[in-house]
Design a protein around this motif. Structure first.
Motif, PDB file in Angstrom:
ATOM      1  N   GLN A  63       0.815  -1.217   0.000  1.00 16.88           N
ATOM      2  CA  GLN A  63       0.000   0.000   0.000  1.00 16.88           C
ATOM      3  C   GLN A  63       0.850   1.269   0.000  1.00 16.88           C
ATOM      4  N   TYR A  66       5.643   1.326  -4.246  1.00 17.53           N
ATOM      5  CA  TYR A  66       5.178   1.088  -5.608  1.00 17.53           C
ATOM      6  C   TYR A  66       6.367   0.749  -6.500  1.00 17.53           C
ATOM      7  N   HIS A 114      -1.327   8.424  -6.729  1.00 20.19           N
ATOM      8  CA  HIS A 114      -1.785   7.769  -5.504  1.00 20.19           C
ATOM      9  C   HIS A 114      -2.179   8.788  -4.441  1.00 20.19           C
ATOM     10  N   PRO A 118      -7.142   8.788  -4.004  1.00 25.85           N
ATOM     11  CA  PRO A 118      -7.214   7.557  -3.213  1.00 25.85           C
ATOM     12  C   PRO A 118      -8.596   6.916  -3.167  1.00 25.85           C
ATOM     13  N   VAL A 129      -4.331  -0.481  -3.108  1.00 27.84           N
ATOM     14  CA  VAL A 129      -3.309  -0.570  -4.143  1.00 27.84           C
ATOM     15  C   VAL A 129      -3.065  -2.029  -4.514  1.00 27.84           C
ATOM     16  N   GLY A 133       1.394  -1.240  -7.426  1.00 33.55           N
ATOM     17  CA  GLY A 133       1.266   0.212  -7.450  1.00 33.55           C
ATOM     18  C   GLY A 133       0.671   0.761  -8.725  1.00 33.55           C
ATOM     19  N   ARG A 136      -5.402   0.892  -8.564  1.00 35.15           N
ATOM     20  CA  ARG A 136      -6.138   1.080  -7.316  1.00 35.15           C
ATOM     21  C   ARG A 136      -7.495   0.404  -7.498  1.00 35.15           C
TER      22      ARG A 136
END
Length: 293
Positions: A63, A66, A114, A118, A129, A133, A136
């Motif tokens: 999370q 990435y 990101h 979100p 995530v 990465g 989402r």
């Protein structure tokens, strides 16, 4: 520009990044690199603007960490974090090599995506995530969200005498000039955007448009698509909103104006600079190079 049209040097590992165990193994690789990007889009650098080569530490958190991909076989991750000594892309791009430029642009673009998006754009739920990465996922409605790029055109407009059109925005420093640019609107082709933007900002009509090259520009998430165009008219009528003034330059006139400090051109990191430099070097010409469309 001999780098236009070349393949990227960053392997983004699309199939492999679906494997959670593979991602953990990349994090644990002794050669792995972790970049940090702060809220203002600055990266952690050393005194000479070299990227700080920090090894990943602790456990891999999907999370927060990435994967950009593999650069020369080396796993490169990025995180959103405060930096001790930071530099932005405008400072870094002119001094980095092609591989590092690709890394820092990808790092800033991914972290900013990101950070700013979100939640699910459909139902508003918090997303998680996935794919190292690059995705989402919304656990509420099941939809996946991907990093987005907003297309924008930038165009070197030339007249029948091979003169280049440069404009000045009122918000810029005095003397700063560049070629014309603008975002593509809904339902519009890239070529239509070129015609519209040039017409709106300067009142000029174009007889031909030709694509040249593109550049990712994460301010915050643009993809700049570069064109060269032939002007069918030369009488400039600026809109007074986006463009405060504009004029035609021969190569000799522009060189003299730059040398005298009367005109400042875009920085070396930008596609605007590259298009102008190619025209000044004689690599981009006028009507003979263009096929009307």
């Amino acid at each position: 520009m001999d780098t236009w049209g070349e393949a990227g040097q960053l392997d983004r590992c699309e199939p492999q990044r679906l494997d959670a165990d593979w991602l953990v193994a990349q994090w644990a690789d002794p050669a792995a690199l972790l970049l940090s990007v702060d809220k203002s889009g600055q990266l952690n650098v050393g005194d000479d603007l070299a990227i700080v080569e920090r090894r990943p530490a602790g456990e891999f958190d999907p999370q927060q960490h990435y994967l950009l991909g593999l650069s020369a076989g080396r796993p490169v991750f990025v995180e959103a974090a405060d930096v001790e000594k930071g530099a932005g892309l405008r400072e870094l791009m002119p001094v980095l090599g092609p591989a590092d430029r690709e890394l820092v642009v990808a790092a800033v673009a991914l972290v900013q995506w990101h950070r700013t998006l979100p939640h699910c754009g459909l139902c508003g739920a918090a997303t998680i995530v996935t794919n190292g990465g690059m995705v989402r996922h919304c656990p509420s409605c099941g939809r996946d969200r991907f990093p987005r790029s907003d297309p924008a055109i930038i165009v070197a407009v030339l007249d029948a005498d091979d003169r280049l059109l440069l404009g000045h925005q009122g918000v810029w420093a005095p003397g700063r000039m560049s070629i014309l640019a603008g975002f593509v609107t809904a339902g519009e082709s890239l070529e239509q955007a070129v015609h519209r933007e040039v017409g709106e900002e300067t009142g000029l009509r174009l007889s031909a448009v030709k694509y040249v090259a593109s550049q990712p520009w994460p301010f915050p998430r643009s993809l700049m698509l570069g064109f060269v165009a032939r002007a069918a008219t030369t009488d400039i009528q600026v809109d007074g909103v986006e463009i405060e003034s504009a004029r035609w330059f021969t190569r000799e006139e522009l060189t003299a104006a730059v040398d005298a400090g009367e005109v400042g051109l875009p920085g070396e990191a930008s596609i605007a600079h590259r298009l102008i430099a190619d025209w000044r070097a004689g690599h981009i010409h006028g009507p003979g190079d263009l096929t009307a469309r």
